[in-house]
Each structure stands twice: as structure tokens, then as C-alpha cells.
Design an enzyme around this catalytic site. Structure first.
Site, PDB file in Angstrom:
ATOM      1  N   HIS A  97       0.212  18.052   5.832  1.00 49.78           N
ATOM      2  CA  HIS A  97      -0.991  18.574   6.487  1.00 49.78           C
ATOM      3  C   HIS A  97      -0.642  19.906   7.180  1.00 49.78           C
ATOM      4  O   HIS A  97       0.276  19.967   8.012  1.00 49.78           O
ATOM      5  CB  HIS A  97      -1.517  17.586   7.532  1.00 49.78           C
ATOM      6  CG  HIS A  97      -2.142  16.348   6.964  1.00 49.78           C
ATOM      7  ND1 HIS A  97      -2.385  16.153   5.621  1.00 49.78           N
ATOM      8  CD2 HIS A  97      -2.615  15.232   7.586  1.00 49.78           C
ATOM      9  CE1 HIS A  97      -2.967  14.968   5.434  1.00 49.78           C
ATOM     10  NE2 HIS A  97      -3.118  14.389   6.611  1.00 49.78           N
ATOM     11  N   GLY A 117      -3.383  11.528   2.327  1.00 47.61           N
ATOM     12  CA  GLY A 117      -3.903  10.980   3.584  1.00 47.61           C
ATOM     13  C   GLY A 117      -5.082  10.053   3.374  1.00 47.61           C
ATOM     14  O   GLY A 117      -5.374   9.190   4.207  1.00 47.61           O
ATOM     15  N   THR A 138       2.623  11.493   5.251  1.00 47.54           N
ATOM     16  CA  THR A 138       2.929  10.065   5.075  1.00 47.54           C
ATOM     17  C   THR A 138       4.307   9.695   5.630  1.00 47.54           C
ATOM     18  O   THR A 138       4.616   8.519   5.756  1.00 47.54           O
ATOM     19  CB  THR A 138       2.811   9.607   3.595  1.00 47.54           C
ATOM     20  OG1 THR A 138       3.793  10.284   2.814  1.00 47.54           O
ATOM     21  CG2 THR A 138       1.423   9.872   3.042  1.00 47.54           C
ATOM     22  N   CYS A 148      -2.106  11.068  11.460  1.00 43.25           N
ATOM     23  CA  CYS A 148      -1.170  12.034  10.867  1.00 43.25           C
ATOM     24  C   CYS A 148      -1.465  13.491  11.262  1.00 43.25           C
ATOM     25  O   CYS A 148      -0.541  14.285  11.427  1.00 43.25           O
ATOM     26  CB  CYS A 148      -1.163  11.887   9.354  1.00 43.25           C
ATOM     27  SG  CYS A 148      -2.786  11.663   8.632  1.00 43.25           S
ATOM     28  N   LYS A 152     -10.406  11.747  16.320  1.00 41.02           N
ATOM     29  CA  LYS A 152      -9.039  11.247  16.553  1.00 41.02           C
ATOM     30  C   LYS A 152      -8.154  12.352  17.111  1.00 41.02           C
ATOM     31  O   LYS A 152      -7.394  12.141  18.057  1.00 41.02           O
ATOM     32  CB  LYS A 152      -8.441  10.696  15.262  1.00 41.02           C
ATOM     33  CG  LYS A 152      -9.067   9.382  14.820  1.00 41.02           C
ATOM     34  CD  LYS A 152      -8.479   8.936  13.480  1.00 41.02           C
ATOM     35  CE  LYS A 152      -9.192   7.704  12.956  1.00 41.02           C
ATOM     36  NZ  LYS A 152      -8.761   7.338  11.598  1.00 41.02           N
ATOM     37  N   VAL A 186       1.323   3.544   2.368  1.00 44.81           N
ATOM     38  CA  VAL A 186       2.188   3.685   3.544  1.00 44.81           C
ATOM     39  C   VAL A 186       3.255   2.591   3.530  1.00 44.81           C
ATOM     40  O   VAL A 186       4.417   2.832   3.870  1.00 44.81           O
ATOM     41  CB  VAL A 186       1.355   3.663   4.848  1.00 44.81           C
ATOM     42  CG1 VAL A 186       2.259   3.739   6.072  1.00 44.81           C
ATOM     43  CG2 VAL A 186       0.362   4.825   4.867  1.00 44.81           C
ATOM     44  N   GLY A 236       0.806  -1.228   0.000  1.00 42.69           N
ATOM     45  CA  GLY A 236       0.000   0.000   0.000  1.00 42.69           C
ATOM     46  C   GLY A 236       0.834   1.270   0.000  1.00 42.69           C
ATOM     47  O   GLY A 236       2.078   1.224  -0.051  1.00 42.69           O
TER      48      GLY A 236
HETATM   49  N1  LIG Z   1      -2.194   7.083   3.208  1.00 44.17           N
HETATM   50  C1  LIG Z   1      -1.778   7.775   4.236  1.00 44.17           C
HETATM   51  O1  LIG Z   1      -1.154   8.827   4.137  1.00 44.17           O
HETATM   52  C2  LIG Z   1      -2.067   7.351   5.603  1.00 44.17           C
HETATM   53  C3  LIG Z   1      -2.619   6.112   5.883  1.00 44.17           C
HETATM   54  N2  LIG Z   1      -2.780   5.729   7.168  1.00 44.17           N
HETATM   55  C4  LIG Z   1      -3.321   4.435   7.551  1.00 44.17           C
HETATM   56  O2  LIG Z   1      -2.367   3.409   7.199  1.00 44.17           O
HETATM   57  C5  LIG Z   1      -3.035   2.254   6.775  1.00 44.17           C
HETATM   58  C6  LIG Z   1      -2.637   1.945   5.348  1.00 44.17           C
HETATM   59  O3  LIG Z   1      -2.992   3.008   4.498  1.00 44.17           O
HETATM   60  P1  LIG Z   1      -2.629   2.993   2.944  1.00 44.17           P
HETATM   61  O4  LIG Z   1      -1.236   2.490   2.789  1.00 44.17           O
HETATM   62  O5  LIG Z   1      -2.989   4.307   2.418  1.00 44.17           O
HETATM   63  O6  LIG Z   1      -3.648   1.855   2.409  1.00 44.17           O
HETATM   64  P2  LIG Z   1      -3.604   1.058   1.037  1.00 44.17           P
HETATM   65  O7  LIG Z   1      -4.999   0.708   0.732  1.00 44.17           O
HETATM   66  O8  LIG Z   1      -2.784   1.772   0.039  1.00 44.17           O
HETATM   67  O9  LIG Z   1      -2.816  -0.300   1.429  1.00 44.17           O
HETATM   68  C7  LIG Z   1      -3.383  -1.286   2.252  1.00 44.17           C
HETATM   69  C8  LIG Z   1      -2.421  -2.437   2.417  1.00 44.17           C
HETATM   70  O10 LIG Z   1      -3.065  -3.448   3.197  1.00 44.17           O
HETATM   71  C9  LIG Z   1      -3.203  -4.651   2.422  1.00 44.17           C
HETATM   72  N3  LIG Z   1      -4.498  -5.275   2.680  1.00 44.17           N
HETATM   73  C10 LIG Z   1      -5.718  -4.823   2.342  1.00 44.17           C
HETATM   74  N4  LIG Z   1      -6.674  -5.696   2.735  1.00 44.17           N
HETATM   75  C11 LIG Z   1      -6.030  -6.723   3.327  1.00 44.17           C
HETATM   76  C12 LIG Z   1      -6.450  -7.940   3.930  1.00 44.17           C
HETATM   77  N5  LIG Z   1      -7.746  -8.269   4.017  1.00 44.17           N
HETATM   78  N6  LIG Z   1      -5.513  -8.755   4.438  1.00 44.17           N
HETATM   79  C13 LIG Z   1      -4.212  -8.442   4.360  1.00 44.17           C
HETATM   80  N7  LIG Z   1      -3.743  -7.301   3.807  1.00 44.17           N
HETATM   81  C14 LIG Z   1      -4.640  -6.459   3.302  1.00 44.17           C
HETATM   82  C15 LIG Z   1      -3.079  -4.212   0.972  1.00 44.17           C
HETATM   83  O11 LIG Z   1      -2.656  -5.330   0.191  1.00 44.17           O
HETATM   84  P3  LIG Z   1      -3.069  -5.518  -1.375  1.00 44.17           P
HETATM   85  O12 LIG Z   1      -2.177  -4.597  -2.165  1.00 44.17           O
HETATM   86  O13 LIG Z   1      -2.776  -6.946  -1.621  1.00 44.17           O
HETATM   87  O14 LIG Z   1      -4.515  -5.162  -1.474  1.00 44.17           O
HETATM   88  C16 LIG Z   1      -2.036  -3.125   1.094  1.00 44.17           C
HETATM   89  O15 LIG Z   1      -0.765  -3.701   1.232  1.00 44.17           O
HETATM   90  C17 LIG Z   1      -4.517   2.530   6.952  1.00 44.17           C
HETATM   91  O16 LIG Z   1      -4.914   2.060   8.207  1.00 44.17           O
HETATM   92  C18 LIG Z   1      -4.605   4.039   6.856  1.00 44.17           C
HETATM   93  O17 LIG Z   1      -5.751   4.513   7.509  1.00 44.17           O
HETATM   94  C19 LIG Z   1      -2.392   6.585   8.133  1.00 44.17           C
HETATM   95  C20 LIG Z   1      -1.859   7.792   7.903  1.00 44.17           C
HETATM   96  C21 LIG Z   1      -1.662   8.273   6.613  1.00 44.17           C
HETATM   97  N1  LIG Z   2      -7.359  10.169   7.860  1.00 44.19           N
HETATM   98  C1  LIG Z   2      -6.011  10.626   7.556  1.00 44.19           C
HETATM   99  C2  LIG Z   2      -5.129   9.482   7.187  1.00 44.19           C
HETATM  100  C3  LIG Z   2      -5.356   8.253   7.993  1.00 44.19           C
HETATM  101  O1  LIG Z   2      -5.412   7.193   7.431  1.00 44.19           O
HETATM  102  O2  LIG Z   2      -5.474   8.393   9.298  1.00 44.19           O
HETATM  103  P1  LIG Z   2      -5.499   7.199  10.374  1.00 44.19           P
HETATM  104  O3  LIG Z   2      -4.100   6.698  10.492  1.00 44.19           O
HETATM  105  O4  LIG Z   2      -5.983   7.803  11.638  1.00 44.19           O
HETATM  106  O5  LIG Z   2      -6.429   6.141   9.875  1.00 44.19           O
HETATM  107  C4  LIG Z   2      -6.069  11.628   6.424  1.00 44.19           C
HETATM  108  O6  LIG Z   2      -7.040  11.617   5.761  1.00 44.19           O
HETATM  109  O7  LIG Z   2      -5.190  12.397   6.139  1.00 44.19           O
END
Ligand SMILES: NC(=O)C1=CN([C@@H]2O[C@H](COP(=O)(O)OP(=O)(O)OC[C@H]3O[C@@H](n4cnc5c(N)ncnc54)[C@H](OP(=O)(O)O)[C@@H]3O)[C@@H](O)[C@H]2O)C=CC1
Ligand SMILES: N[C@@H](CC(=O)OP(=O)(O)O)C(=O)O
Length: 344
Positions: A242, A180, A323, A150, A205, A14, A12
Site C-alpha cells: 500500500h 488487501g 499482507t 493495513c 479505520k 492472511v 485464508g
Molecule cells: N487480505 C489481506 O491482505 C488482509 C486481510 N485482513 C483481514 O484479515 C482477515 C482474513 O482475511 P483473508 O485471509 O483475506 O480472508 P479469507 O477469506 O482468505 O480467509 C478467511 C479465513 O477464515 C475462515 N472462515 C471463514 N468463515 C468462517 C467461519 N464461519 N467460521 C470459521 N472460519 C471461517 C476461512 O476458512 P475456509 O477456508 O474454510 O472458508 C479462512 O480460513 C479479515 O478479517 C480481513 O479483513 C487484513 C489486512 C489485510
Molecule cells: N481493507 C484492507 C484490508 C483489510 O482487510 O483491512 P481490515 O484488516 O481493516 O479489515 C484493504 O483493502 O487493503
């Protein structure tokens, strides 16, 4: 010798940032990557839609992605970084901890659980020892530590720096970057030429996590800080970074000059990912800006500007890379703290 680490949710947005930060890391060696069933069995190169701003590291591209199950991770991996969707994190992180893995998680599940440390090392490194309570409560050989949301990470270090003046009330309004919401989170038709004045669960949050982070841990339990926090969260069409507007009512007199001094003097910690200085203070009223300032300190710094008196106490703006400091970098820094404190 470097600690062998794995990434849960490695494909993903992150997860990709985690790979960027961990590949050159002096203390950590990437040894396992997991994702969903649809990625499991593929090489990382095939499984990940790589969108980070540097090539996939060669030694990572050929690792076979495993399913996100404890049995699929080699037992000589000591630390797992988790960047799973929170519903998946809630379901599987406890299984990994029970199986003996130490998990540094960015996902929002369990951040407010009483026996789960929610940590920004520069703010509340001592909360890490809540892990002793967690291990007693849950009978885990492993452990679970969380970094905050974040937007919470962006303004809480500034509050910690000003805490000596007595924190009473805080109002914070965010202008959050589209990254985000994840790569597929907000469509271009929704966000270009627009601003969206709501981000689901985000305000809560900021309001709750900040009190836990600023709380006191006495070795047995954590007393949350009683500062009143009200948040308003907005999505704007920036890519990363942010920006937040803060109004702070303090118990003691707090002039803009005193605030600038306290913010500049607030220390970083002696861990590889903690930048020095932690907080950059701008005199220029037009700074900080996301595009110009999000990469300060390798994306791990917080910047502050526009410090002035207002009807509602002290007013200022702050910014951090969402991120890096707000997600992947925050988890890596917590991993460094776990290592430093003998949890690995
Ligand atoms: N994007 C951001 O800036 C931020 C994100 N977050 C948090 O971090 C986390 C990840 O975000 P982000 O990277 O954007 O998400 P993505 O959707 O880009 O990535 C999710 C990851 O989890 C895997 N995944 C999804 N479903 C399953 C499952 N059922 N079993 C196992 N693995 C699974 C995906 O694998 P696959 O590729 O195989 O689907 C992928 O590796 C979230 O909780 C989000 O809220 C927090 C702060 C900032
Ligand atoms: N909600 C945050 C990103 C995020 O995924 O937060 P959290 O780690 O609390 O799920 C944003 O939109 O910028």
C-alpha cells in the site's frame, strides 16, 4: 522451549502468510489450525487453496484442520493468531479468550474497544498492559490484542516518528493493492486498467485507529491523540504494497531535512520481527514504489520518500507490505510482544 501456537482462519490469504512467517519462527511452533466447517476434518493440504509464493511447509501440510471452536484447540496451545473474517472474529474470539487462550488478532472487530490494546510495537508497545484492565473487566484468563488495519499501519509509524514536532492535522490518500481485498475480493474486470476511489469503511479505520495508536495509556485508561486525520482510500492494480500520500501540518517548524532525520532515526524494537531500520528514507522522488520496495526488512519495513514542503505543511509518500507488515507480520510481532511481556 518454543511456544505452541494455533491459527484461526488458517486456510485464508492472511492465514497462509501467517504459516509462512511462523514455520521458521524461533519462538513459535505451529500446533493447531482452524477454519470453517467446510474445511474442518481435512488435512491442511486438502483444505487450503495454497497460493503463497513458497511451498506449504511439510510439517503443516498434514495437520488436520479443526473447526473454529475453543474445544477443538489443544489446551497446551498458548497463543492463537486470528485471521478470521471480522464478523466471525466478533462472534468467536471472546469465546477463545474466555476459555483461557491469548489471541493476537488481525481482524477488524473490537479494534476500537476501550479495553482492547491496538498495538504496533514500535509505536505503542506500552499499550499492551491494557490487557490487565481487560482481564479485570471481562474476567478472562485469556486475552485479546489487535493489530491495526493495513493502511493505518503504513502511515502511523511515520506520524510517531514526527510526533515531537506536534501533530495537528493529517491528510492521507491511499493507493491500495488488490491483495488487501482478499484473493476473491476484486475481479480482474473491475481493477485492470482502472482505479476504484472507494474501499468500504477503510477511511474511517485510518481516521480512528491512528488516534488510538498515538494515544497515551496511563496504566488505567487510554487517552486518544487529538490529531485531526482525514483519509481518502483508493484501490489500484498492484498485487501487494500500500502506497500513501501524506500531508502533515505540525505545530512546530518542520523542514524536510528535519523530517528525514527524525524518520531515519526512529527506532525499531528488540523483537525478532521488527526490522532495523524500521523506516527507510529515499531521496529519489520516484521512491518508494510497491514493486521495488514492499519487501524491505522482510516486508516489515516502512519506506518514505518525496519529502517536501507544500501548501498544507510537510508532504511525503510512504509504503508498506500490506499482507506482511499490514496483516500477518503485524500479528506475529504482537505475539512476540506478548511473549516478551510475560502474557504467555
Ligand atoms: N487480505 C489481506 O491482505 C488482509 C486481510 N485482513 C483481514 O484479515 C482477515 C482474513 O482475511 P483473508 O485471509 O483475506 O480472508 P479469507 O477469506 O482468505 O480467509 C478467511 C479465513 O477464515 C475462515 N472462515 C471463514 N468463515 C468462517 C467461519 N464461519 N467460521 C470459521 N472460519 C471461517 C476461512 O476458512 P475456509 O477456508 O474454510 O472458508 C479462512 O480460513 C479479515 O478479517 C480481513 O479483513 C487484513 C489486512 C489485510
Ligand atoms: N481493507 C484492507 C484490508 C483489510 O482487510 O483491512 P481490515 O484488516 O481493516 O479489515 C484493504 O483493502 O487493503
Amino acid at each position: 522451549m518454543a511456544v505452541r501456537v494455533g491459527i484461526l482462519g488458517a486456510t485464508g490469504a492472511v492465514g497462509q502468510r501467517l504459516i509462512q512467517l511462523l514455520e521458521p519462527h524461533p519462538d513459535f511452533d505451529i500446533a493447531a489450525l482452524t477454519a470453517s466447517e467446510s474445511s474442518a476434518g481435512k488435512s491442511y493440504r486438502e483444505a487450503a487453496k495454497w497460493r503463497a509464493d513458497s511451498p506449504i511447509p511439510a510439517n503443516v501440510a498434514d495437520i488436520t484442520v479443526g473447526p473454529t471452536e475453543p474445544d477443538a484447540v489443544p489446551s497446551d496451545v498458548d497463543l492463537l493468531f486470528s485471521s478470521l473474517p471480522s464478523s466471525v472474529g466478533a462472534a468467536v474470539e471472546p469465546d477463545f479468550c474466555e476459555a483461557g487462550y491469548v489471541v493476537s488478532s488481525n481482524s477488524s472487530n473490537a479494534r476500537m474497544a476501550e479495553d482492547v490494546p491496538l498495538v504496533i510495537p514500535e509505536v505503542n508497545a506500552d499499550h499492551i498492559d491494557l490487557l490487565e484492565v481487560q482481564r479485570d473487566d471481562r474476567g478472562w484468563d485469556g486475552a485479546l490484542v489487535k493489530n491495526p488495519n493495513c493502511s493505518t499501519i503504513t502511515f502511523v509509524p511515520t506520524l510517531a516518528a514526527l510526533a515531537e514536532f506536534g501533530l495537528e492535522k493529517v491528510h492521507v490518500a491511499t493507493l491500495q493493492a488488490v491483495s488487501g481485498a482478499g484473493y476473491d475480493g476484486v475481479t480482474s474486470m473491475e481493477i485492470i486498467d482502472n482505479a476504484i476511489p472507494h474501499i468500504g469503511s477503510e477511511e474511517e479505520k485510518l481516521e480512528t485507529e491512528s488516534k488510538k495508536l498515538l494515544g497515551e495509556f496511563d496504566g488505567a485508561s487510554l487517552q486518544q491523540n487529538d490529531v485531526a486525520v482525514a483519509a481518502s482510500c483508493n484501490r489500484i492494480p498492484t498485487i501487494d504494497g500500500h502506497l500513501e500520500n501524506v500531508w502533515l501540518e505540525a505545530a512546530d517548524e518542520l523542514t524536510p531535512e528535519d523530517a528525514a532525520k527524525a524518520l531515519e532515526a526512529y527506532p525499531s524494537v528488540d523483537l525478532p520481527s521488527s526490522p532495523d531500520p524500521l523506516i527507510h528514507v529515499f531521496e529519489d522522488l520516484e521512491r518508494p514504489q510497491p514493486r521495488l520496495d514492499r519487501n524491505l526488512g522482510g516486508g516489515m519495513a516502512v519506506s518514505v520518500g518525496g519529502i517536501r514542503e507544500s501548501t498544507f505543511g510537510l508532504q511525503y509518500n510512504c509504503l508498506a507490505h500490506n499482507t506482511i507488515r499490514g496483516a500477518a507480520g503485524a500479528s506475529v510481532l504482537n505475539g512476540e510482544l506478548l511473549l516478551e511481556n510475560g502474557y504467555l
